[in-house]
Structures are given as C-alpha cells and as structure tokens.
Design an enzyme around this catalytic site. Structure first.
Site, PDB file in Angstrom:
ATOM      1  N   ASP A  16       3.918   7.701   6.044  1.00 52.56           N
ATOM      2  CA  ASP A  16       2.875   8.097   7.002  1.00 52.56           C
ATOM      3  C   ASP A  16       3.235   9.349   7.793  1.00 52.56           C
ATOM      4  O   ASP A  16       2.718   9.569   8.885  1.00 52.56           O
ATOM      5  CB  ASP A  16       2.553   6.948   7.995  1.00 52.56           C
ATOM      6  CG  ASP A  16       2.230   5.651   7.300  1.00 52.56           C
ATOM      7  OD1 ASP A  16       1.366   5.673   6.411  1.00 52.56           O
ATOM      8  OD2 ASP A  16       2.847   4.629   7.628  1.00 52.56           O
ATOM      9  N   GLY A  43      -1.685   5.600   1.146  1.00 59.68           N
ATOM     10  CA  GLY A  43      -2.879   6.351   1.512  1.00 59.68           C
ATOM     11  C   GLY A  43      -2.540   7.716   2.061  1.00 59.68           C
ATOM     12  O   GLY A  43      -1.779   7.835   3.016  1.00 59.68           O
ATOM     13  N   HIS A  44      -3.062   8.761   1.438  1.00 53.51           N
ATOM     14  CA  HIS A  44      -2.883  10.121   1.938  1.00 53.51           C
ATOM     15  C   HIS A  44      -4.219  10.621   2.477  1.00 53.51           C
ATOM     16  O   HIS A  44      -5.203  10.667   1.746  1.00 53.51           O
ATOM     17  CB  HIS A  44      -2.400  11.058   0.819  1.00 53.51           C
ATOM     18  CG  HIS A  44      -0.968  10.831   0.442  1.00 53.51           C
ATOM     19  ND1 HIS A  44      -0.376  11.430  -0.644  1.00 53.51           N
ATOM     20  CD2 HIS A  44      -0.014  10.076   1.019  1.00 53.51           C
ATOM     21  CE1 HIS A  44       0.895  11.041  -0.728  1.00 53.51           C
ATOM     22  NE2 HIS A  44       1.120  10.228   0.270  1.00 53.51           N
ATOM     23  N   GLN A 227       5.214   6.794   0.218  1.00 52.10           N
ATOM     24  CA  GLN A 227       5.977   6.146   1.282  1.00 52.10           C
ATOM     25  C   GLN A 227       7.053   7.106   1.832  1.00 52.10           C
ATOM     26  O   GLN A 227       6.852   8.308   1.859  1.00 52.10           O
ATOM     27  CB  GLN A 227       6.588   4.817   0.807  1.00 52.10           C
ATOM     28  CG  GLN A 227       5.569   3.713   0.637  1.00 52.10           C
ATOM     29  CD  GLN A 227       4.981   3.658  -0.755  1.00 52.10           C
ATOM     30  OE1 GLN A 227       5.618   3.983  -1.733  1.00 52.10           O
ATOM     31  NE2 GLN A 227       3.734   3.251  -0.841  1.00 52.10           N
TER      32      GLN A 227
END
Length: 439
Positions: A16, A43-44, A227
């Site tokens: 993140d 999630g990007h 990650q």
C-alpha cells in the site's frame, strides 16, 4: 545475459505504499510492465485526470498507450476476476486486446481454493493472518505441492475436467472433515471454467520468451511487485505475510528473466508507515495522531476497504528492505499527509531487552519486545500540494528527505504529494538514470 534496460519497483514496507501510481508514472518511459507475484488481492489505485482506476491483476502499464503489460508466471490468476477487470477496462476505453499478455505457466485460482482459505481462516484456534480469503494462499500451496492447475492446463479442456474432478473429490472431503463446508459441484465448476477458457486464450502466451526477446531487442521493462517487502514469504513478518516473493528477487523467478538482467531497483515507501491486517508493527500509533494520518492519507484498502493501521516511518525496517532488495533509489509517497504536523517522529533504531539493535527479529513475537527509538524532526506546517520540484519543497520537508537518505544509504529519486499523475516530482539524477534505461 548482461543487464538490460530494466527496473524493479518494490514496496519497502507492508504494501500500500503507492506502487500503482509510481508504476503508472514510470510506465510512460518503459516499453513493457511485467507483474511478477501475488494475485487479485493486490489493489493498485491510479488516478488519471480525476478518473480512478483500481487494478487488481492487470499491470498499471495497460493505462499507457504503446506500453505492453505482462502477468508473469509468478502470479496466481483468478480467471473470473481477470475477465471482469478486463471488461471494466474495455468499458473505460482502455486498449487491452493485443496489449495484455498472461503467462501460460501462471497458476489458476479455482473455487475450492477460496473454500479452503475461508474454512482455514475461520477455524477454531487458528491465528488470524488477515487474508482477503480470495484463494491466493491455497493456490500457492497447490503449486508447491505440485498439484496445481496452470493457465496452459486451463486451455486443455480434457485435462481441465480430469483435474477439477480429482481436486473436488479431495478438497470436498478435507473441507467437510475439517470445516464442515458444503461440497462444491465439479460438473458446474467444469462448465464455468471451460467457458472462460476460450475467453482467456487470446491473452495467453509464453511471457518469459516474450520478455527475453524484448530485452534482446533493446526494449525497456519495468517489473511490478505486489504487496511489500515485509510481507515477503521468506523475509517478512512470518506468519503474517503473503504467499509469494514480494522482494526484488521475485522479479526473476516470477517472470523468467535472468537475475543479471535486472539493472536497478526502486523502493517505494510512504513518508510514514501503514499496515493492513494482523501482525507486528513496531511504530504503530494508537492515539489520535494515528487517526489523523489515516484520515488525511485516506488509508483504506483499495480492494477490501479495510482501515489501515498507521505509524511513523521505521528506518531499521527501511534499511533491512533496502539491503534485501538492493534498492538504489527511494520513491517517497504521501509527503503531503505530514503537512500539518509541528514535529515528525522518526524511528531510527530499536531497543530489545534494553540493548540497541538494528536487527529485524525472525520470530513475530520478537517484535513485541521492540521499543522504538525516536528522533523528532521539525514539521513544515505548510501545504506541499501543487509543488512540482523537490527544490521548491519547504526547507523542513527537504531536511526530512535528506535525513531518510543519510540514514538508509539509498538516494531519493521521486517524491509524491498526491494521488494524481501530475502530483509527482523527479530528482534530476534519477530522471537522468531513467533516461539511460529507456532511451
């Protein structure tokens, strides 16, 4: 193979860090973006001209015209999630056909993987890791147990039927015995996945051969990790980790290029620190200051929406990450989140049992004994929004960056002060090195 025109972008903390935005910004200069690990739990978020794209499997390069995107063999692919994401991109006018490739050696996530993970995570007495329950870990388990299904196998319908029948027989028995789960129907599963097989086929190729050929032709490749370093299966805060190699070494394993083809490693770190889910976090802030960082930084998972735990930047962790990955350059994101602070604590070392150390514990309970040593730096208490060069940042902000450089031994190449492409500034020396990689 000698070093190619390549860079690996890794998360230096627990994920993140804003890698998606950074890969998107840099992909303008590279021919290919290749994703090498993880699944659709990563999630990007990329914001282009105010429009938000959340990419879970597809590399961020797909948003750049003329840039090819590769999902490497180290990724685990959920066919349904992949096709849904592709459909969303098509609807948004993004070119994916002929521009996006999936490794024929990537392993496939099937419904029984989700069943096993949900059952395991909720089992009595189980230490909750905080997984997304999307079947990622069990798919890697099957891969290492040599009982997985690869994308190439998904396209062979006879083999697919046999595999699903055998796997369902085994997984249904285990899930019922251990978790009292309802059995999955192998016939329906086969019908569903035989249907998606034909839709995925146009994207499939030997991506290792594709990448190596591109490097021989002098094309530039950026490798995109998922990650962060501290979630790496080998080097992270085990067992509170992901199931794949999130460090820069995973780029070679997860795409099929040689290690000596990698030219530079770029580590992405927030100006502070966050973590999602369970596990150690030495610099976590448990008072109002942590809530202030969460609110200003909009610290909620792009995929899950879970609130992220927030803390001060951890330099022993960054030094460890820099060494493991061979980081040459840092990208510091979310500098603007610190704009309102009068002073900023920075963790410069650890004390364990009264002794000063820089060593990262191997055992997760070892983190419970860590007492962070803080050095307080003055804040700048002025907005950094809209600033377009590092030289124009407030002096205290520049001093903060210089302190991070001096303490970690790697140079700062980029600074980000917001989620948009345009809210990114390059240090001149870094811009020159990128030019040498991509010309």
């Amino acid at each position: 193979m000698s070093q190619g025109k390549t860079a690996v972008i890794v998360g230096a903390q627990w994920g993140d860090e804003g890698k998606g935005k950074i890969v998107d910004v840099l992909s303008e200069k590279f021919s290919i973006v290749a994703r090498y690990a993880g699944g659709h739990n990563a999630g990007h978020t990329v914001i282009i001209k105010g429009k938000k794209f959340i990419l879970q499997l597809v590399p961020c390069g797909v948003l750049r015209e003329g840039c090819s995107s590769v999902i490497g063999n180290g990724v685990v692919l959920d066919p349904m999630a992949f096709l849904k994401e592709v459909g969303t991109l098509r609807e948004a006018g993004v070119t994916v056909d002929g521009n996006l490739f999936v490794s024929n050696r990537a392993h496939v996530i099937l419904p029984y993987h989700r069943m096993m993970e949900l059952g395991s995570e909720n089992a009595p007495g189980r230490v909750k890791i905080g997984t997304t329950s999307r079947g990622i870990g069990p798919t890697y388990e099957d891969k290492m147990g040599r009982r997985g299904l690869r994308v190439a196998d998904l396209l062979d319908l006879k083999l697919l039927r046999t595999h699903i029948e055998n796997a369902c027989r085994e997984k249904n028995m285990i899930a019922h015995a251990l978790f009292n789960s309802d059995p999955l129907d192998p016939d329906k599963m086969y019908q569903d996945y035989a249907e998606v097989s034909g839709k995925i086929a146009p994207f499939v190729r030997d991506t290792g051969a594709f990448l190596n050929r591109a490097l021989k032709e002098g094309k530039s490749v950026v490798f995109e990790g998922a990650q962060g370093t501290m979630l790496d299966i080998d080097h992270g805060t085990y067992p509170f980790v992901t199931s794949s190699s999130a460090t820069s070494g995973g780029a070679a394993i997860g795409t099929g290029v040689a290690p000596n083809a990698i030219r530079t490693v770029i580590g992405v770190t927030k100006a502070y620190c966050t973590r999602v889910g369970g596990g150690p976090f030495p610099t976590e802030i448990l008072d109002d200051a942590g809530e202030q960082l969460r609110a200003r930084g909009n610290e909620y998972g792009a995929v899950t929406g879970r609130p992220r735990r927030c803390g001060w930047i951890d330099l022993p962790l960054l030094r460890y990450s820099g060494t493991l990955n061979g980081v040459s350059w840092w990208v510091v994101t979310k500098m603007d989140v610190l704009d309102e602070l009068a002073e900023i604590p920075v963790c410069v070392g650890y004390k364990i049992d009264g002794k000063t150390t820089d060593e990262i514990p191997a055992h997760s309970c070892g983190y419970d004994q860590i007492e962070p040593i803080y050095h307080k730096l003055p804040g700048w208490r002025t907005s950094t929004e809209g600033i377009t060069s590092v030289e124009k940042l407030p002096q205290a902000a520049r001093d903060y960056l210089k302190f991070l450089e001096a303490e970690t031994g790697a140079r700062i190449g980029m600074v980000s002060t917001g989620p948009g492409r345009e809210q990114t500034m390059f240090v001149e020396a870094f811009a020159k090195e990128l030019k040498s990689l991509t010309d």
